[in-house]
Design an enzyme around this catalytic site. Sequence first.
Site, PDB file in Angstrom:
ATOM      1  N   GLU A  22       0.821  -1.249   0.021  1.00 59.97           N
ATOM      2  CA  GLU A  22       0.025  -0.009   0.093  1.00 59.97           C
ATOM      3  C   GLU A  22       0.995   1.267   0.030  1.00 59.97           C
ATOM      4  O   GLU A  22       1.794   1.279   1.031  1.00 59.97           O
ATOM      5  CB  GLU A  22      -1.005   0.066   1.313  1.00 59.97           C
ATOM      6  CG  GLU A  22      -1.952   1.213   1.424  1.00 59.97           C
ATOM      7  CD  GLU A  22      -3.011   1.267   2.330  1.00 59.97           C
ATOM      8  OE1 GLU A  22      -3.259  -0.268   2.716  1.00 59.97           O
ATOM      9  OE2 GLU A  22      -3.248   2.105   2.832  1.00 59.97           O
TER      10      GLU A  22
ATOM     11  N   LYS B  84      -7.246  -0.901  11.799  1.00 59.06           N
ATOM     12  CA  LYS B  84      -6.648  -1.164  10.582  1.00 59.06           C
ATOM     13  C   LYS B  84      -5.382  -0.141  10.049  1.00 59.06           C
ATOM     14  O   LYS B  84      -4.213  -0.802   9.711  1.00 59.06           O
ATOM     15  CB  LYS B  84      -7.608  -1.250   9.349  1.00 59.06           C
ATOM     16  CG  LYS B  84      -7.048  -1.522   8.088  1.00 59.06           C
ATOM     17  CD  LYS B  84      -6.478  -0.727   7.191  1.00 59.06           C
ATOM     18  CE  LYS B  84      -6.286  -1.602   5.762  1.00 59.06           C
ATOM     19  NZ  LYS B  84      -5.165  -0.796   4.743  1.00 59.06           N
TER      20      LYS B  84
ATOM     21  N   ASP C  47       3.950 -14.658  11.708  1.00 53.65           N
ATOM     22  CA  ASP C  47       2.606 -15.302  11.372  1.00 53.65           C
ATOM     23  C   ASP C  47       1.689 -13.822  11.247  1.00 53.65           C
ATOM     24  O   ASP C  47       1.132 -13.516  12.674  1.00 53.65           O
ATOM     25  CB  ASP C  47       2.394 -16.425  12.196  1.00 53.65           C
ATOM     26  CG  ASP C  47       0.742 -16.847  11.745  1.00 53.65           C
ATOM     27  OD1 ASP C  47       0.025 -16.183  11.224  1.00 53.65           O
ATOM     28  OD2 ASP C  47       0.409 -17.814  12.288  1.00 53.65           O
TER      29      ASP C  47
ATOM     30  N   HIS D 227      -2.108  10.355  -0.697  1.00 53.21           N
ATOM     31  CA  HIS D 227      -2.514   9.045  -1.157  1.00 53.21           C
ATOM     32  C   HIS D 227      -2.628   8.863  -2.520  1.00 53.21           C
ATOM     33  O   HIS D 227      -2.015   8.005  -3.203  1.00 53.21           O
ATOM     34  CB  HIS D 227      -3.785   8.559  -0.385  1.00 53.21           C
ATOM     35  CG  HIS D 227      -3.871   7.189  -0.317  1.00 53.21           C
ATOM     36  ND1 HIS D 227      -3.146   6.249   0.645  1.00 53.21           N
ATOM     37  CD2 HIS D 227      -4.636   6.095  -1.044  1.00 53.21           C
ATOM     38  CE1 HIS D 227      -3.524   5.155   0.448  1.00 53.21           C
ATOM     39  NE2 HIS D 227      -4.237   4.946  -0.359  1.00 53.21           N
TER      40      HIS D 227
HETATM   41  C1  MEV Z   1      -5.883   2.924   5.379  1.00 54.14           C
HETATM   42  O1  MEV Z   1      -5.214   1.837   4.628  1.00 54.14           O
HETATM   43  C2  MEV Z   1      -5.835   3.173   6.679  1.00 54.14           C
HETATM   44  C3  MEV Z   1      -6.491   4.466   7.266  1.00 54.14           C
HETATM   45  O2  MEV Z   1      -7.964   4.185   6.930  1.00 54.14           O
HETATM   46  C4  MEV Z   1      -6.323   4.560   8.713  1.00 54.14           C
HETATM   47  C5  MEV Z   1      -7.487   5.366   9.558  1.00 54.14           C
HETATM   48  O3  MEV Z   1      -8.472   5.637   8.818  1.00 54.14           O
HETATM   49  O4  MEV Z   1      -7.027   5.502  10.647  1.00 54.14           O
HETATM   50  C6  MEV Z   1      -6.089   5.798   6.690  1.00 54.14           C
END
Ligand code: MEV
Length: 357
Positions: A40, A228, A244, A342
Site C-alpha cells: 500500500e 486497520k 505469522d 495517497h
Molecule cells: C488506510 O489503509 C488506513 C486508514 O484508513 C487508517 C485510519 O483511518 O485511521 C487511513
Amino acid sequence: MRIADHMIENAVGVYGLPLGIATNFLINGRDVLIPMVIEEPSVVAGASFAAKLARAGGGFKAVSTASEMIGQIQVLDVPNLHQARFELLAHAEELLALANRCDPVLVGLGGGARALEVRLIEQSPVGGMLVVHVIYDTRDAMGANAVNTMCEALAPRVEEITGGRVVLRILSNLADRRLVRVQCTVPAEALTFTADGHLYPGRQVVRRIVEASALAMVDPYRAATHNKGIMNGVDAVVIATGNDWRAVEAGAHAYAARTGYYTALSRWEETPTGDLVGTLEMPMAVGIVGGTARSHPTAQVALKILGVSSARELAEIIAAVGLAQNLAALRALATEGIQRGHMRLHARQQLLAKEEG
Ligand code: MEV
C-alpha cells in the site's frame, strides 16, 4: 523457489511484495531502521514522517511482558465439572512438570510452563465443559509449535484426572499474557504545518487528533478502521521478519474486543501542556528464532537490519511502528485528509501498471 518448496505444498512460484525501510525511529533510546513489507502506498512514508514527529518528543517508549502464550485443552463429558476442576488444580505441579518435559531446549533457555488455570464453562451448545489453560513462556520463539506439542502431550493425563474426553489441544491467539505497550509524546509545535496555503496550528492539530481518537474509542465502525491503520504498520514489519501476521491480526482484534465491545487499540490525549500523547497496548506474538524467521533469507536480513536480540525487543519495535502509523493516519485525516498524499502515490502505481501492461 527451492526454499518455497520446502515451506509449503504444491509451490509453483514466489509472490513478491515491496520491501521498504522506514526511518527516523527512536525506540527506547535506540535509533532503528524499520524493514516493512507492504503493497500500500503512503505506509512507509507515513511511518517515517510520524516517527520524526515522535522523535521531537524523545521517541517511543516501549515495554513488554514475558513471552507467555496460552495453550488450551478442551475437556468434554466431565462427570462433575467442579470436582474435575478441583482435581486438575490439585495436579497442577505434575501437569506443569509433564509440560516441561516436551521441549528441553526451550526449558534450558529459561522458557516453559509457568501456570495452570482451569476455566469452567457451564453452558455451551454441547453442554458444560472445562478448558485448561497452560501458560507457557516461549522466550524468543513465536511458540505455536511448542505450545501445541505440549497441549497434545498433556491431553491423556488430563482425561485420566477428569474422567472426561479431550477434543481441542491448541494455542490461543488471544495472547493477552504477551502484551506490548508503547507511548510517544509529540510537542504541539512539531504538528504545525501549512498545506495549500492553509495554516494548521499545532494546538489545533492536537485537539483534532484527540477528537478523531475519541470516535474510535466509542464506535466499533471507526475502531475497525483506526485499528486497520495501526495494523498497516504492524503487519508490514511482522511480514518482513517472517512472522505469522494472521496470528498477530487475530490477537489484535480479539484483544480490541476483550471487554465485549470492540474498541481502539490506541488512544491519543492532550497533555496538560497542550502536547499530544499516544499510547498503544496490544498482544504481540512474534519470534526471532524458528519457523519462517529462520528459513526465509529476507526475514533474516530484516532481523539484522532491526538489530534485535530478543522477541520482546522485536515486539516493542513493531508496536512503535503501529503507533506511528496510527499517528500518520490521524494527523492527515484530522487535517488535510489522506487523499491528497495517497492519490499522488496511487497515481504513480497506476502509471506503472499501464507501462507494464
Ligand atoms: C488506510 O489503509 C488506513 C486508514 O484508513 C487508517 C485510519 O483511518 O485511521 C487511513
